[in-house]
Design a protein around this motif. Sequence first.
Motif, PDB file in Angstrom:
ATOM      1  N   LYS A  19      64.420 -53.963  26.219  1.00 11.01           N
ATOM      2  CA  LYS A  19      64.141 -52.691  27.558  1.00 11.01           C
ATOM      3  C   LYS A  19      62.799 -52.191  26.061  1.00 11.01           C
ATOM      4  CE  LYS A  19      68.029 -53.926  29.900  1.00 11.01           C
ATOM      5  NZ  LYS A  19      68.883 -53.147  30.837  1.00 11.01           N
ATOM      6  N   GLN A  20      62.787 -52.013  25.079  1.00 12.39           N
ATOM      7  CA  GLN A  20      62.301 -51.141  24.291  1.00 12.39           C
ATOM      8  C   GLN A  20      62.322 -49.733  24.121  1.00 12.39           C
ATOM      9  OE1 GLN A  20      57.964 -52.768  25.527  1.00 12.39           O
ATOM     10  NE2 GLN A  20      57.731 -54.168  23.356  1.00 12.39           N
ATOM     11  N   GLN A  21      63.364 -49.585  25.099  1.00 11.52           N
ATOM     12  CA  GLN A  21      63.806 -48.267  24.542  1.00 11.52           C
ATOM     13  C   GLN A  21      64.240 -47.240  23.532  1.00 11.52           C
ATOM     14  OE1 GLN A  21      63.605 -46.138  27.797  1.00 11.52           O
ATOM     15  NE2 GLN A  21      62.194 -47.870  28.374  1.00 11.52           N
ATOM     16  N   PHE A  22      63.405 -46.540  23.104  1.00 14.05           N
ATOM     17  CA  PHE A  22      63.744 -45.827  21.700  1.00 14.05           C
ATOM     18  C   PHE A  22      65.325 -45.623  21.514  1.00 14.05           C
ATOM     19  CE2 PHE A  22      64.698 -42.173  19.051  1.00 14.05           C
ATOM     20  CZ  PHE A  22      64.414 -41.863  18.382  1.00 14.05           C
ATOM     21  N   VAL A  23      66.046 -46.040  20.857  1.00 17.28           N
ATOM     22  CA  VAL A  23      67.347 -45.675  20.191  1.00 17.28           C
ATOM     23  C   VAL A  23      67.263 -44.738  18.819  1.00 17.28           C
ATOM     24  CG1 VAL A  23      69.683 -46.891  18.941  1.00 17.28           C
ATOM     25  CG2 VAL A  23      67.509 -48.190  20.685  1.00 17.28           C
ATOM     26  N   LYS A  24      66.217 -44.771  17.620  1.00 15.39           N
ATOM     27  CA  LYS A  24      66.941 -43.968  16.746  1.00 15.39           C
ATOM     28  C   LYS A  24      65.751 -43.863  15.418  1.00 15.39           C
ATOM     29  CE  LYS A  24      68.971 -41.256  13.368  1.00 15.39           C
ATOM     30  NZ  LYS A  24      69.224 -40.148  13.873  1.00 15.39           N
ATOM     31  N   GLY A  25      65.503 -42.359  15.423  1.00 16.92           N
ATOM     32  CA  GLY A  25      64.167 -42.373  13.946  1.00 16.92           C
ATOM     33  C   GLY A  25      64.498 -42.254  13.399  1.00 16.92           C
ATOM     34  N   PHE A  26      63.908 -42.170  11.998  1.00 17.78           N
ATOM     35  CA  PHE A  26      64.186 -41.892  10.237  1.00 17.78           C
ATOM     36  C   PHE A  26      62.569 -41.296  10.128  1.00 17.78           C
ATOM     37  CE2 PHE A  26      67.440 -44.911  11.436  1.00 17.78           C
ATOM     38  CZ  PHE A  26      68.636 -44.367  11.407  1.00 17.78           C
ATOM     39  N   GLU A  27      62.578 -40.579   9.282  1.00 19.08           N
ATOM     40  CA  GLU A  27      61.323 -40.160   8.135  1.00 19.08           C
ATOM     41  C   GLU A  27      61.612 -40.440   6.570  1.00 19.08           C
ATOM     42  OE1 GLU A  27      57.953 -35.997   8.989  1.00 19.08           O
ATOM     43  OE2 GLU A  27      59.662 -36.344  10.096  1.00 19.08           O
ATOM     44  N   GLY A  28      61.090 -40.020   6.500  1.00 18.17           N
ATOM     45  CA  GLY A  28      61.428 -40.253   4.997  1.00 18.17           C
ATOM     46  C   GLY A  28      62.054 -42.237   4.549  1.00 18.17           C
ATOM     47  N   THR A  29      62.372 -41.640   2.940  1.00 21.90           N
ATOM     48  CA  THR A  29      63.095 -42.477   3.263  1.00 21.90           C
ATOM     49  C   THR A  29      64.994 -43.405   3.783  1.00 21.90           C
ATOM     50  OG1 THR A  29      63.209 -42.227   0.491  1.00 21.90           O
ATOM     51  CG2 THR A  29      65.008 -43.607   0.828  1.00 21.90           C
ATOM     52  N   VAL A  30      64.826 -43.886   3.713  1.00 19.03           N
ATOM     53  CA  VAL A  30      65.853 -44.756   4.624  1.00 19.03           C
ATOM     54  C   VAL A  30      66.785 -45.749   4.005  1.00 19.03           C
ATOM     55  CG1 VAL A  30      64.495 -45.671   6.187  1.00 19.03           C
ATOM     56  CG2 VAL A  30      66.664 -45.507   7.073  1.00 19.03           C
ATOM     57  N   LYS A  31      67.776 -45.998   4.868  1.00 20.26           N
ATOM     58  CA  LYS A  31      68.498 -47.293   3.877  1.00 20.26           C
ATOM     59  C   LYS A  31      68.591 -48.496   4.428  1.00 20.26           C
ATOM     60  CE  LYS A  31      71.694 -45.034   0.046  1.00 20.26           C
ATOM     61  NZ  LYS A  31      70.834 -45.393  -1.119  1.00 20.26           N
ATOM     62  N   LEU A  32      68.546 -49.700   4.172  1.00 17.57           N
ATOM     63  CA  LEU A  32      68.698 -50.643   5.371  1.00 17.57           C
ATOM     64  C   LEU A  32      69.692 -50.424   6.075  1.00 17.57           C
ATOM     65  CD1 LEU A  32      66.808 -53.828   3.013  1.00 17.57           C
ATOM     66  CD2 LEU A  32      65.850 -52.026   4.770  1.00 17.57           C
ATOM     67  N   GLU A  33      71.316 -50.551   5.197  1.00 18.14           N
ATOM     68  CA  GLU A  33      72.481 -49.795   5.921  1.00 18.14           C
ATOM     69  C   GLU A  33      72.363 -49.078   6.923  1.00 18.14           C
ATOM     70  OE1 GLU A  33      71.589 -49.702   2.329  1.00 18.14           O
ATOM     71  OE2 GLU A  33      72.031 -51.574   2.316  1.00 18.14           O
ATOM     72  N   GLN A  34      71.053 -47.651   7.009  1.00 19.20           N
ATOM     73  CA  GLN A  34      71.169 -47.087   8.105  1.00 19.20           C
ATOM     74  C   GLN A  34      70.613 -47.826   9.342  1.00 19.20           C
ATOM     75  OE1 GLN A  34      69.765 -44.139   5.856  1.00 19.20           O
ATOM     76  NE2 GLN A  34      71.077 -42.518   6.963  1.00 19.20           N
ATOM     77  N   LEU A  35      69.532 -48.807   9.057  1.00 22.40           N
ATOM     78  CA  LEU A  35      68.951 -49.241  10.159  1.00 22.40           C
ATOM     79  C   LEU A  35      69.474 -49.863  10.536  1.00 22.40           C
ATOM     80  CD1 LEU A  35      65.573 -50.302   8.324  1.00 22.40           C
ATOM     81  CD2 LEU A  35      65.918 -48.296   9.574  1.00 22.40           C
ATOM     82  N   GLN A  36      70.251 -51.160   9.969  1.00 26.44           N
ATOM     83  CA  GLN A  36      71.337 -52.104  10.399  1.00 26.44           C
ATOM     84  C   GLN A  36      72.379 -51.527  11.432  1.00 26.44           C
ATOM     85  OE1 GLN A  36      71.622 -55.542   9.826  1.00 26.44           O
ATOM     86  NE2 GLN A  36      69.151 -55.242   9.011  1.00 26.44           N
ATOM     87  N   GLU A  37      72.943 -50.236  11.142  1.00 26.96           N
ATOM     88  CA  GLU A  37      74.539 -49.539  11.979  1.00 26.96           C
ATOM     89  C   GLU A  37      72.997 -49.715  13.467  1.00 26.96           C
ATOM     90  OE1 GLU A  37      75.143 -45.805  10.946  1.00 26.96           O
ATOM     91  OE2 GLU A  37      75.819 -46.434   8.943  1.00 26.96           O
ATOM     92  N   TYR A  38      71.941 -49.700  13.638  1.00 24.39           N
ATOM     93  CA  TYR A  38      71.587 -49.461  14.804  1.00 24.39           C
ATOM     94  C   TYR A  38      70.711 -50.903  15.815  1.00 24.39           C
ATOM     95  CZ  TYR A  38      72.005 -44.559  14.762  1.00 24.39           C
ATOM     96  OH  TYR A  38      72.691 -43.315  13.672  1.00 24.39           O
ATOM     97  N   LEU A  39      70.874 -51.556  14.584  1.00 25.52           N
ATOM     98  CA  LEU A  39      70.307 -53.141  15.439  1.00 25.52           C
ATOM     99  C   LEU A  39      71.320 -54.181  15.577  1.00 25.52           C
ATOM    100  CD1 LEU A  39      67.227 -53.651  12.557  1.00 25.52           C
ATOM    101  CD2 LEU A  39      67.111 -53.157  15.227  1.00 25.52           C
ATOM    102  N   ASN A  40      72.665 -53.576  15.311  1.00 21.68           N
ATOM    103  CA  ASN A  40      73.582 -54.697  15.909  1.00 21.68           C
ATOM    104  C   ASN A  40      74.608 -54.380  16.526  1.00 21.68           C
ATOM    105  OD1 ASN A  40      73.600 -56.383  12.885  1.00 21.68           O
ATOM    106  ND2 ASN A  40      74.458 -54.926  11.772  1.00 21.68           N
TER     107      ASN A  40
END
Length: 169
Positions: A148-169
């Motif tokens: 719904k295009q609502q903010f979930v989580k933000g990262f600044e600087g280096t991030v691992k793909l696994e961290q992104l995946q946690e919030y996309l699944n």
Amino acid sequence: MRRYLLLLCCCCLPFLLHAQTRTVSVPKEQPPYLQYPIVPSFPLTLPDGHVITKNDLRKNVKTIVFVFSVDCDHCKHLTEEMLKNIDKFKKTQILMVTPFQPEQMKVYYNNYNIKNYPNIIMASEPTRQIMYFYNLHYFPGLFIYDKKQQFVKGFEGTVKLEQLQEYLN
């Protein structure tokens, strides 16, 4: 009697003055992306020169806003990692936005063959509003939004793909 009254006033005066100069702590203002937790609607310039806004993005799909610098090694590394693992992002649209000029973005776009990835939109936002909106100090900046295009989580600087995946699944 006057002496006692004068003594009492002198003793109370520092407390009364201190009460008048007491500072009230004001809560720190949140950055705009937390005040307005939706995908920002800045005009974005595509590599072909067309201008889009968030209204042109796919609806009912999770979105990653990937704010990058064309000369940032961390951004380049993360771009390479995402492209190698693009299957993990097949249900996500990736909006890659740079605050650099469109000409500089086109070099990055062509270098990584972004046109071969239909779920990635690369755009330039040279007014740097995107930097202020996300209060970004370090590249890359990754900001995840739900369907719904609502903010979930933000990262600044280096991030691992696994961290992104946690919030996309």
